[in-house]
Design a protein around this motif. Structure first.
Motif, PDB file in Angstrom:
ATOM      1  N   MET A   1       3.996  -1.970 -11.705  1.00  0.00           N
ATOM      2  CA  MET A   1       3.777  -2.509 -10.366  1.00  0.00           C
ATOM      3  C   MET A   1       3.531  -4.010 -10.418  1.00  0.00           C
ATOM      4  O   MET A   1       3.991  -4.765  -9.548  1.00  0.00           O
ATOM      5  CB  MET A   1       2.587  -1.781  -9.710  1.00  0.00           C
ATOM      6  N   GLN A   2       2.807  -4.466 -11.424  1.00  0.00           N
ATOM      7  CA  GLN A   2       2.589  -5.908 -11.581  1.00  0.00           C
ATOM      8  C   GLN A   2       3.906  -6.650 -11.791  1.00  0.00           C
ATOM      9  O   GLN A   2       4.103  -7.749 -11.246  1.00  0.00           O
ATOM     10  CB  GLN A   2       1.637  -6.164 -12.753  1.00  0.00           C
ATOM     11  N   GLN A   3       4.810  -6.059 -12.581  1.00  0.00           N
ATOM     12  CA  GLN A   3       6.112  -6.698 -12.786  1.00  0.00           C
ATOM     13  C   GLN A   3       6.889  -6.785 -11.474  1.00  0.00           C
ATOM     14  O   GLN A   3       7.540  -7.808 -11.183  1.00  0.00           O
ATOM     15  CB  GLN A   3       6.928  -5.912 -13.823  1.00  0.00           C
ATOM     16  N   LEU A   4       6.838  -5.745 -10.675  1.00  0.00           N
ATOM     17  CA  LEU A   4       7.546  -5.753  -9.397  1.00  0.00           C
ATOM     18  C   LEU A   4       6.951  -6.792  -8.444  1.00  0.00           C
ATOM     19  O   LEU A   4       7.679  -7.455  -7.686  1.00  0.00           O
ATOM     20  CB  LEU A   4       7.492  -4.369  -8.753  1.00  0.00           C
ATOM     21  N   ILE A   5       5.634  -6.934  -8.460  1.00  0.00           N
ATOM     22  CA  ILE A   5       4.990  -7.937  -7.607  1.00  0.00           C
ATOM     23  C   ILE A   5       5.441  -9.342  -7.996  1.00  0.00           C
ATOM     24  O   ILE A   5       5.790 -10.167  -7.137  1.00  0.00           O
ATOM     25  CB  ILE A   5       3.457  -7.794  -7.694  1.00  0.00           C
ATOM     26  N   GLN A   6       5.441  -9.626  -9.301  1.00  0.00           N
ATOM     27  CA  GLN A   6       5.886 -10.943  -9.752  1.00  0.00           C
ATOM     28  C   GLN A   6       7.349 -11.191  -9.406  1.00  0.00           C
ATOM     29  O   GLN A   6       7.722 -12.288  -8.956  1.00  0.00           O
ATOM     30  CB  GLN A   6       5.661 -11.059 -11.262  1.00  0.00           C
ATOM     31  N   LEU A   7       8.180 -10.186  -9.605  1.00  0.00           N
ATOM     32  CA  LEU A   7       9.605 -10.334  -9.275  1.00  0.00           C
ATOM     33  C   LEU A   7       9.793 -10.570  -7.776  1.00  0.00           C
ATOM     34  O   LEU A   7      10.648 -11.361  -7.362  1.00  0.00           O
ATOM     35  CB  LEU A   7      10.366  -9.080  -9.719  1.00  0.00           C
ATOM     36  N   ARG A   8       8.981  -9.902  -6.956  1.00  0.00           N
ATOM     37  CA  ARG A   8       9.104 -10.067  -5.511  1.00  0.00           C
ATOM     38  C   ARG A   8       8.718 -11.473  -5.071  1.00  0.00           C
ATOM     39  O   ARG A   8       9.346 -12.054  -4.176  1.00  0.00           O
ATOM     40  CB  ARG A   8       8.241  -9.019  -4.811  1.00  0.00           C
ATOM     41  N   TRP A   9       7.679 -12.046  -5.713  1.00  0.00           N
ATOM     42  CA  TRP A   9       7.340 -13.441  -5.394  1.00  0.00           C
ATOM     43  C   TRP A   9       8.493 -14.367  -5.772  1.00  0.00           C
ATOM     44  O   TRP A   9       8.807 -15.311  -5.021  1.00  0.00           O
ATOM     45  CB  TRP A   9       6.075 -13.868  -6.136  1.00  0.00           C
ATOM     46  N   LEU A  10       9.114 -14.115  -6.916  1.00  0.00           N
ATOM     47  CA  LEU A  10      10.272 -14.921  -7.298  1.00  0.00           C
ATOM     48  C   LEU A  10      11.411 -14.753  -6.293  1.00  0.00           C
ATOM     49  O   LEU A  10      12.125 -15.722  -5.979  1.00  0.00           O
ATOM     50  CB  LEU A  10      10.748 -14.536  -8.698  1.00  0.00           C
ATOM     51  N   VAL A  47       1.437  -8.042  -0.595  1.00  0.00           N
ATOM     52  CA  VAL A  47      -0.006  -7.986  -0.325  1.00  0.00           C
ATOM     53  C   VAL A  47      -0.503  -6.544  -0.409  1.00  0.00           C
ATOM     54  O   VAL A  47      -1.563  -6.254  -0.988  1.00  0.00           O
ATOM     55  CB  VAL A  47      -0.308  -8.598   1.059  1.00  0.00           C
ATOM     56  N   LEU A  48       0.256  -5.618   0.168  1.00  0.00           N
ATOM     57  CA  LEU A  48      -0.129  -4.202   0.099  1.00  0.00           C
ATOM     58  C   LEU A  48      -0.082  -3.685  -1.338  1.00  0.00           C
ATOM     59  O   LEU A  48      -0.934  -2.886  -1.747  1.00  0.00           O
ATOM     60  CB  LEU A  48       0.804  -3.370   0.979  1.00  0.00           C
ATOM     61  N   SER A  49       0.892  -4.152  -2.118  1.00  0.00           N
ATOM     62  CA  SER A  49       0.994  -3.720  -3.526  1.00  0.00           C
ATOM     63  C   SER A  49      -0.185  -4.229  -4.338  1.00  0.00           C
ATOM     64  O   SER A  49      -0.725  -3.512  -5.194  1.00  0.00           O
ATOM     65  CB  SER A  49       2.309  -4.224  -4.125  1.00  0.00           C
ATOM     66  N   ILE A  50      -0.607  -5.469  -4.076  1.00  0.00           N
ATOM     67  CA  ILE A  50      -1.773  -6.018  -4.784  1.00  0.00           C
ATOM     68  C   ILE A  50      -3.026  -5.235  -4.423  1.00  0.00           C
ATOM     69  O   ILE A  50      -3.863  -4.923  -5.288  1.00  0.00           O
ATOM     70  CB  ILE A  50      -1.927  -7.512  -4.444  1.00  0.00           C
ATOM     71  N   ALA A  51      -3.173  -4.891  -3.141  1.00  0.00           N
ATOM     72  CA  ALA A  51      -4.329  -4.085  -2.729  1.00  0.00           C
ATOM     73  C   ALA A  51      -4.294  -2.710  -3.384  1.00  0.00           C
ATOM     74  O   ALA A  51      -5.342  -2.160  -3.765  1.00  0.00           O
ATOM     75  CB  ALA A  51      -4.345  -3.947  -1.207  1.00  0.00           C
ATOM     76  N   ARG A  52      -3.091  -2.140  -3.543  1.00  0.00           N
ATOM     77  CA  ARG A  52      -2.967  -0.833  -4.198  1.00  0.00           C
ATOM     78  C   ARG A  52      -3.421  -0.898  -5.649  1.00  0.00           C
ATOM     79  O   ARG A  52      -4.039   0.051  -6.158  1.00  0.00           O
ATOM     80  CB  ARG A  52      -1.504  -0.355  -4.102  1.00  0.00           C
ATOM     81  N   LEU A  53      -3.140  -1.996  -6.323  1.00  0.00           N
ATOM     82  CA  LEU A  53      -3.519  -2.109  -7.729  1.00  0.00           C
ATOM     83  C   LEU A  53      -5.034  -2.134  -7.924  1.00  0.00           C
ATOM     84  O   LEU A  53      -5.523  -1.826  -9.012  1.00  0.00           O
ATOM     85  CB  LEU A  53      -2.912  -3.372  -8.338  1.00  0.00           C
ATOM     86  N   LYS A  54      -5.774  -2.499  -6.893  1.00  0.00           N
ATOM     87  CA  LYS A  54      -7.230  -2.551  -7.011  1.00  0.00           C
ATOM     88  C   LYS A  54      -7.865  -1.170  -6.922  1.00  0.00           C
ATOM     89  O   LYS A  54      -9.056  -1.026  -7.213  1.00  0.00           O
ATOM     90  CB  LYS A  54      -7.803  -3.458  -5.921  1.00  0.00           C
ATOM     91  N   LEU A  55      -7.100  -0.180  -6.506  1.00  0.00           N
ATOM     92  CA  LEU A  55      -7.634   1.187  -6.449  1.00  0.00           C
ATOM     93  C   LEU A  55      -7.787   1.739  -7.861  1.00  0.00           C
ATOM     94  O   LEU A  55      -7.031   1.383  -8.765  1.00  0.00           O
ATOM     95  CB  LEU A  55      -6.707   2.086  -5.623  1.00  0.00           C
ATOM     96  N   PRO A  56      -8.765   2.632  -8.100  1.00  0.00           N
ATOM     97  CA  PRO A  56      -9.000   3.134  -9.460  1.00  0.00           C
ATOM     98  C   PRO A  56      -7.922   4.074  -9.978  1.00  0.00           C
ATOM     99  O   PRO A  56      -7.758   4.222 -11.185  1.00  0.00           O
ATOM    100  CB  PRO A  56     -10.352   3.861  -9.330  1.00  0.00           C
ATOM    101  N   SER A  57      -7.187   4.730  -9.080  1.00  0.00           N
ATOM    102  CA  SER A  57      -6.199   5.706  -9.529  1.00  0.00           C
ATOM    103  C   SER A  57      -4.962   5.014 -10.078  1.00  0.00           C
ATOM    104  O   SER A  57      -4.634   3.883  -9.702  1.00  0.00           O
ATOM    105  CB  SER A  57      -5.804   6.626  -8.375  1.00  0.00           C
ATOM    106  N   ALA A  58      -4.255   5.693 -10.990  1.00  0.00           N
ATOM    107  CA  ALA A  58      -3.055   5.135 -11.611  1.00  0.00           C
ATOM    108  C   ALA A  58      -1.895   5.131 -10.615  1.00  0.00           C
ATOM    109  O   ALA A  58      -1.818   5.966  -9.714  1.00  0.00           O
ATOM    110  CB  ALA A  58      -2.679   5.945 -12.846  1.00  0.00           C
ATOM    111  N   VAL A  59      -1.001   4.166 -10.796  1.00  0.00           N
ATOM    112  CA  VAL A  59       0.186   4.079  -9.945  1.00  0.00           C
ATOM    113  C   VAL A  59       1.152   5.201 -10.325  1.00  0.00           C
ATOM    114  O   VAL A  59       1.519   5.348 -11.491  1.00  0.00           O
ATOM    115  CB  VAL A  59       0.860   2.704 -10.099  1.00  0.00           C
TER     116      VAL A  59
END
Length: 431
Positions: A1-10, A47-59
């Motif tokens: 998910m972190q990789q997708l977030i970075q790619l989306r910013w690019l 923004v929603l993906s970043i908020a999802r990453l802060k949840l304790p459960s795995a993606v």
């Protein structure tokens, strides 16, 4: 998910740069309001993906698939507004397919392929043509070739960057799994050792009781009682048998006692003082330099396993060095650090390299080399770690563990999980 977030910013930055270039350099009319809405959609998705990453459960796989499909939909929308399949950036679909092949399950990858393929096919017949400026003499073929070159370089760079990162993530995951497998094997080894120790303790009970009876009978013999030297040796033997019986009893009690049963709550200072005093009494040793630099005293549980760990390290240091052994206790942030140093020959390179592995010993005894193995595993169970090194004039073993692992609250939680009860006993206070 972190990789997708970075790619989306690019992707957002690249689309903004491309739109500005098309408007300012080539004077191509674009539907800016609609294309801006797509950019806003990508920002909100991030923004929603970043908020999802802060949840304790795995993606989950479904979440990754949804993110990839939304990226495909956003790319399709931008291409629809800028020439459809005639836009050379149509090949950015391949980047989404590549990421899907690595990040999600096989069936999900085919879903990304299907949606991307459908988008490509749809854009061949349904799209908004580029609004070229009136009277412009643009060489459309050269412009298309330039766009394809730019798209190829962008695709190649992003694939290399993100594939390397994803591969690194997979390697780190494999390394963690290997560590977990090693820990499981070592813990299984400890369980077997515990069973053997308990069995040996049971078996030793009978011969020790027999020896105690024989020594008691000898103590009533007139010939032995008349010889003061023999009587003294007989009394020493009785004391040693009693000590052996106490050790066997302690092994059996520890083997059947879960952490938290009949455990006393004490303080760090009192616990360390008791450990050092007990070791001095049992080993009849006076060559220990005890340095307690722990300033702010806190409540902890008098963990018998931790006590035995310190005993093991002190025993090894005393065997290796006839000179003074130093035990220094200090607090580093929220961790208790115990350092034991000696003036012996130090550890061999093999022992340091295989620290924490069983049967790594230079003493040459059959079945030896379990002391540091148990030390490392007990500290790891408590969330700490062990370091060993040579100083040139001896060896140093540093044990560090978080104080939270020894707190009464952590003990209560462990006890509740194991359906045990806690008897805090009398609280002893540090000096």
């Amino acid at each position: 998910m972190q990789q997708l977030i970075q790619l989306r910013w690019l992707a957002v930055g690249g689309q903004v740069a491309t739109i500005i270039t098309a408007l300012m350099v080539f004077h191509i009319a674009l539907p800016l309001p609609a294309m801006s809405l797509v950019l806003v959609f990508l920002v909100v998705l991030n923004v929603l993906s970043i908020a999802r990453l802060k949840l304790p459960s795995a993606v989950r796989n479904s979440e990754l698939l949804l993110s990839l499909l939304l990226d495909v939909v956003a790319l399709t929308a931008q291409l629809y507004l800028s020439g459809g399949a005639t836009n050379p950036f149509i090949y950015l679909y391949l980047l989404q397919v590549t990421l899907g092949a690595v990040l999600v399950e096989a069936w999900s990858t085919w879903a990304v392929v299907a949606v991307s393929g459908a988008g490509f096919a749809l854009l061949t017949i349904l799209y908004e043509p580029l609004g070229l400026p009136p009277g412009a003499r643009l060489d459309l073929f050269q412009l298309h070739i330039f766009g394809m070159l730019t798209c190829f370089l962008l695709d190649a760079a992003l694939v290399v960057i993100f594939m390397n990162r994803i591969t690194l993530n997979l390697r780190e995951r494999d390394a963690r799994l290997a560590d977990l497998r090693q820990q499981a094997a070592e813990e299984g080894h400890i369980v077997r050792m515990g069973l053997l120790a308990s069995g040996a303790a049971h078996e030793l009970g009978t011969p020790l009781a027999t020896l105690s009876v024989i020594l008691n009978d000898w103590g009533r013999e007139p010939a032995l009682r008349a010889n003061a030297e023999w009587l003294q040796e007989l009394q020493d033997m009785e004391e040693e048998v009693k000590r052996c019986k106490a050790i066997v009893t302690g092994v059996l009690v520890s083997a059947g006692q879960a952490r938290g049963e009949r455990a006393d709550v004490t303080t760090v200072k009192a616990f360390l003082d008791d450990v050092v005093d007990d070791w001095r009494a049992k080993k009849m040793a006076s060559n220990i330099n005890y340095q307690r630099e722990f300033t702010d005293d806190v409540l902890i549980v008098a963990d018998s396993a931790l006590k035995q760990v310190i005993f093991n390290v002190l025993d090894n240091a005393a065997e290796a060095s006839r000179d003074q052994v130093t035990l220094r206790a200090s607090r580093v942030e929220d961790a208790l650090t115990i350092t034991v140093s000696d003036h012996g020959p130090g550890f061999s390179a093999e022992v340091l390299e295989q620290l924490g592995r069983p049967y790594q010993s230079t003493k040459g005894r059959l079945g030896g080399g379990l002391g540091l193995f148990l030390v490392v595993n007990v500290l790891r169970k408590l969330g700490g770690h062990v370091d060993a090194r040579n100083t040139g004039s001896g060896a140093v073993v540093t044990m560090s563990l978080p104080l939270a692992a020894l707190s009464p609250s952590a003990l209560s939680q462990t006890t509740l999980d194991g359906n045990a009860t806690v008897n805090h006993g009398s609280m002893s206070r540090g000096p």
